[in-house]
Design an enzyme around this catalytic site. Sequence first.
Site: not given
Length: 654
Positions: A191, A232, A408
Amino acid sequence: MLNRRWLDKELTVFLSLWLLGVLSPTCSEEVLTNHWYVELHEGGEDNAIKVAKRTGFSYVSPVLGSNTEFHFIHHAVPHARLKRSIYHNRQLKNHPLVKTALQQTGFLRSKRGFKPLPNIPVSEIKLQDPDINSILNQHKDGKLPTDPLFPKEWFLKNVGQSGGIAGLDLNVESAWEMGYTGKGVTTAIMDDGIDYLHEDLRNNYNAKASYDFSSNDPYPYPRYTDTWFNSHGTRCAGEVAAARDNDVCGVGVAYDSRVAGLRMLDQPFMTDLIEANAMGHMPNDIDIYSASWGPTDDGKTVDGPRNMTMRAIVNGVNEGRGKKGSIYVWASGDGGADDDCNCDGYAASMWTISINSATNDGQTAGYDESCSSTLASTFSNGKSTLRDAGVATTDLYNNCTTTHSGTSAAAPEAAGVFALALEANPNLTWRDVQHLTVLTSKRNRLFDPYLRHHWQFNGAGLEFNHLFGYGVLDAGGMVDLARKWKPLPERFHCTAGSVIKKLSFGTNDPIRLEIPTDACRGSKNEINYLEHVQAFITLKSSFRGNVVIHLTSPMNTTSMILSQRPNDDDFKNGFTRWPFMTSHSWAENPKGTWVLEMTMVSGKGSSYDTGTFFEWTLVVHGTKSEIYQNQDGDTDKHGKLYNIKRRHADYRFK
């Protein structure tokens, strides 16, 4: 274990089919980066460093641990340009040690689910859930984690908070009660980095297995932005391995497992080399690779892994985890009903586990994509009109959040469940994890609110849904079956047949094609029990997004391998040997006639769209021997599959 003959000899044919499809760019202009793939005649890192220095390049690393293939970068070349740098290519190719030099194409990869939940007026926020006291009471008794956000982690224990349905969760409590918390398992979060200084992550952070492929150093800390765009990876990491009972945020699905950070998304353009090296990073130290990203979710992109990345994935399932196979978990995508995850070559790969999401009341989220390659589902967010509707997890700079969402959020939850299963049985192969997913996932309370996709049984008696795959993951059921799981029969693949002819079809004017097959009967590759099915298809049309394709198995299971994508207005590229995949015929017998139906449906474009079909090649993957013959101690030849499924349905709703 994986059949080495299949990998070494027959994989070349499969990859040629795959790569001819995915290497057809959907963008009009090619973007070139300042990264180069360099292959030397004489191997060795010392030689690579010398070549780089002599030609004005900077040496980065070997490619997938190779002794002859390397990653170079040239800092004087722009990060993105529209023309190849002939001068720099010539500099490399003129060096006597250089066999091949290839400037890397740049392409976009998007994080799944970076969509803030809507701002809800204070008057509409539900401030207290009536059922929350039942969780708090168990906290006091020491039966459940005491972390402050655990009562809001409805995906771990759903008692109806935030408008959810009690019991609709991952059933991790059963796995924890059996003593499995992920010990000894490492999940890599591929990520934008991980805040490894976070109090809820730092003790479970695997620094040895971490790396920053954006900055080329071992410290994958997120780059600061005012919008916290790079939160994230930290959020995904907390879902897997946030610590228990430390008074910080919530708790991870596998709270005693470890997470590694592979920072690779935070750059203008992705390259094949960066993806490949991330997916092939330390395959014997990393058990699970979790990816909550993919091609742009715009409903018109058709894209997937390039050459090196495919090599990394294949090498992972072949050599990773001491030849048991790396586990690749992929978020299915956030393009909504106007997109199809079978156009995402990562999520649709048979070597990855594609995970979709559901809300806390059992519906599909509005952003969920659907496709026949999805294997199972976890959870993303609840009702947006209620407080704490998102997924509670860790956030940047020692903060916490309750608003993580999108697929996600779904993929790391699945990675956590798989970590629990790997602790229960470290000998599980990549195939074992997929079989456990199919056999122990539950329909529970999942449903399509628009009544487009119904639950149905395939020819082997397994219940599936086009949106949710085989259902929501059940940690208790998976761990229980995993700890007594026995090795599967050898896996083979068989090219079942091809149709190569030029045929026209149009709006409401379908074509129907058939491939009768004996599934390589009598050969070493004979298949009697299916795992994955692939349809490599070549076609063009006046409006690609209006093409809809269905594939029906000999046991009468119909998979929609391509749905309508109204934003896909392509009329030039079409699909070139694109590998549409379905998991819906799992455990079926492939022998008989397979039927492909292709049509143009009404939608955007002209009142009548046309298409031209060129080729369909059917490839089936599975086993010759009875697939579950050794499982569960069951000797009833015809009842094994049903008995396994039924026994493990008892953990929660069927």
